[in-house]
Design an enzyme around this catalytic site. Sequence first.
Site, PDB file in Angstrom:
ATOM      1  CB  ALA A   1      -1.151  -0.316   1.324  1.00  0.00           C
TER       2      ALA A   1
ATOM      3  CG  MET B   1       1.925   4.279   5.432  1.00  0.00           C
ATOM      4  SD  MET B   1       3.085   5.329   5.593  1.00  0.00           S
ATOM      5  CE  MET B   1       3.984   5.284   6.810  1.00  0.00           C
ATOM      6  N   GLY B   2       4.066   1.420   2.282  1.00  0.00           N
ATOM      7  CA  GLY B   2       4.957   0.431   1.976  1.00  0.00           C
ATOM      8  C   GLY B   2       5.375   0.950   1.073  1.00  0.00           C
TER       9      GLY B   2
ATOM     10  CG  ASN C   1       0.943  -6.306  -2.186  1.00  0.00           C
ATOM     11  OD1 ASN C   1       0.694  -5.330  -0.890  1.00  0.00           O
ATOM     12  ND2 ASN C   1      -1.242  -6.496  -2.699  1.00  0.00           N
TER      13      ASN C   1
ATOM     14  CE  LYS D   1      -8.463  -3.188   8.728  1.00  0.00           C
ATOM     15  NZ  LYS D   1      -9.863  -3.562   8.176  1.00  0.00           N
TER      16      LYS D   1
ATOM     17  CG  ASN E   1      -0.945   3.142  13.227  1.00  0.00           C
ATOM     18  OD1 ASN E   1       0.555   3.308  13.936  1.00  0.00           O
ATOM     19  ND2 ASN E   1      -2.167   4.032  13.635  1.00  0.00           N
TER      20      ASN E   1
ATOM     21  CB  SER F   1       4.567   8.632  12.905  1.00  0.00           C
ATOM     22  OG  SER F   1       4.017   9.213  12.912  1.00  0.00           O
TER      23      SER F   1
ATOM     24  N   GLY G   1       3.660   9.761   7.544  1.00  0.00           N
ATOM     25  CA  GLY G   1       1.898   9.258   6.469  1.00  0.00           C
ATOM     26  C   GLY G   1       3.556   9.122   4.913  1.00  0.00           C
TER      27      GLY G   1
ATOM     28  CE  LYS H   1       2.524   5.993  14.141  1.00  0.00           C
ATOM     29  NZ  LYS H   1       1.234   5.989  13.912  1.00  0.00           N
TER      30      LYS H   1
ATOM     31  CG  HIS I   1       3.359  10.183  18.038  1.00  0.00           C
ATOM     32  ND1 HIS I   1       2.161   9.855  16.707  1.00  0.00           N
ATOM     33  CD2 HIS I   1       4.159  10.561  16.895  1.00  0.00           C
ATOM     34  CE1 HIS I   1       1.918  10.665  15.900  1.00  0.00           C
ATOM     35  NE2 HIS I   1       3.532  11.181  15.413  1.00  0.00           N
ATOM     36  CG  ASN I   2      -0.709   7.440  16.425  1.00  0.00           C
ATOM     37  OD1 ASN I   2       0.427   7.973  15.928  1.00  0.00           O
ATOM     38  ND2 ASN I   2      -1.502   6.634  15.720  1.00  0.00           N
TER      39      ASN I   2
ATOM     40  CD  GLU J   1      -1.597  12.286  14.711  1.00  0.00           C
ATOM     41  OE1 GLU J   1      -2.802  11.787  13.898  1.00  0.00           O
ATOM     42  OE2 GLU J   1      -0.755  11.524  14.202  1.00  0.00           O
TER      43      GLU J   1
ATOM     44  CE1 TYR K   1      -9.965   3.513  51.032  1.00  0.00           C
ATOM     45  CE2 TYR K   1      -7.946   3.548  48.598  1.00  0.00           C
ATOM     46  CZ  TYR K   1      -8.422   3.907  49.886  1.00  0.00           C
ATOM     47  OH  TYR K   1      -7.806   5.561  50.531  1.00  0.00           O
TER      48      TYR K   1
END
Length: 483
Positions: free
Chosen positions: A13, A15-16, A34, A77, A104, A130, A132, A185, A188-189, A192, A481
């Site tokens: 995809a 990112m890859g 893939n 995914k 993610n 991170s 994008g 991560k 981080h998100n 964000e 308690y």
Amino acid sequence: MSDKADIGLYGLAVMGQNLVLNMNDNGFKVAVSNRSSDKVDKFLENEAKGTSVEGYHDIKDMVLALKKPRIVMLMVKAGKPVDLTIESIMDVLEPGDIVIDGGNSNYEDSNRRYEELSAKGIRFVGAGVSGGEEGARHGPSIMPGGDKEAWPHIKPILQAIAAKTEDGEPCCDWVGDAGAGHFVKMVHNGIEYGDMQLICEAYDLMTHLLGMSAKECSEVFTRWNKGKLDSYLIEITKNILAYEENGEPLVEKILDTAGQKGTGKWTAVSALDQGIPLTLIGEAVFSRFLSALKDERVEAAKKLGSEIRSGGAQRETFLDWLEDALYGAKLISYAQGYMLFRAAAKNFGWELNYGGIALMWREGCIIRSRFLGDIKAAFDAEPDLENLLFAPYFKEQIQKSEEGWRNVIAAAVKAGVAVPALSAALAFYDGYRRERLPANLLQAQRDYFGAHTYERIDKPRGEFFHTNWTGEGGRVTSGTYNA
């Protein structure tokens, strides 16, 4: 010299593909595969044409084309697809081989995969990535954690493709064991989410309290981006607000319902599990939920009214206050995030490099900002810093922000403009520095209706007491308690 590939990447995809091209640019031979084999062919014929990238229709063939120890990076995914992909190559992996999940993923899944693969001699790494599409292509922030024996093998590749600071340091370093990389991560998100909500609240106040146009708002964000708020999110906000379609601001034509992938929610849930008051990020998540109730909000506006009252403050004075409010709340967001890091490190037995985490976020990622250099400096000066707010620099900065911050929230409340994240941040700051909170009454209430007991200020900590408040409750206590 072996003609085998240095690393294999599965999942082409956006990112890859961009990570593969980044690796190729940095001199590494990459094998790719893939689930849909036609995507491999199209990638080789187009984006990867003229490179040394090798494509395989079968992931097992890709794995067998790698140097030993084999390094396989998965960009698929999160969830079941990661497990299924790992399962599909287990019969060709050998002890010492390395599997990197660069998606993610939830850190709890990474904890589990680390344990499962370690038992089979496979070195698992969960690496948060991170930045994008642009970051993946030209330098992302990478947060690897898992089996530390894998680090010497993957370090040259990951640090080469990572973003670099002004000093040339790679925004990638070892985070910790098991799922620590994906935990970092996740936080981080979450931060964000908080930063984005704070910026949106500032935009809302500018437009509805001060009556500013999108272009005027863009000019303010442009000014802010040259000062203490200098960051990627402030930069893109100024660009968004200046963008026009047919002579009109595009932003004003966008439906006000926010989407999300769930990582902010994971952060809030983790904070609840760890017992950390991550209030700002929680409000940012809830604000997205509220935005999704568009039809209901339209009906509520008709039935309940939605008049916004005049703010009263001079524009430039209010904008100065707003800059301080944004900065003060941003300080709280990071302070809360680092509180969650400390709790997780204690509970999971991780040794997290807090200054190193700030460095990893300094460039390449969505929350990159000037501010992160100050966080690294604080932890360099005091590695065991208990809370970010205790660092002299941040203590001074938040005190400078306080007056304007309070003025903004007071004006927003009077005008009827919701500022949940700005308000939650200030409420945390006020509560955190209170030596005594009204929880004494709360604990009395719990003891009254549930015999949950209480501690006393005139007795040592750890001694618990129960009062028969009604004279009919007896002497039996709950023994829970903290329930």
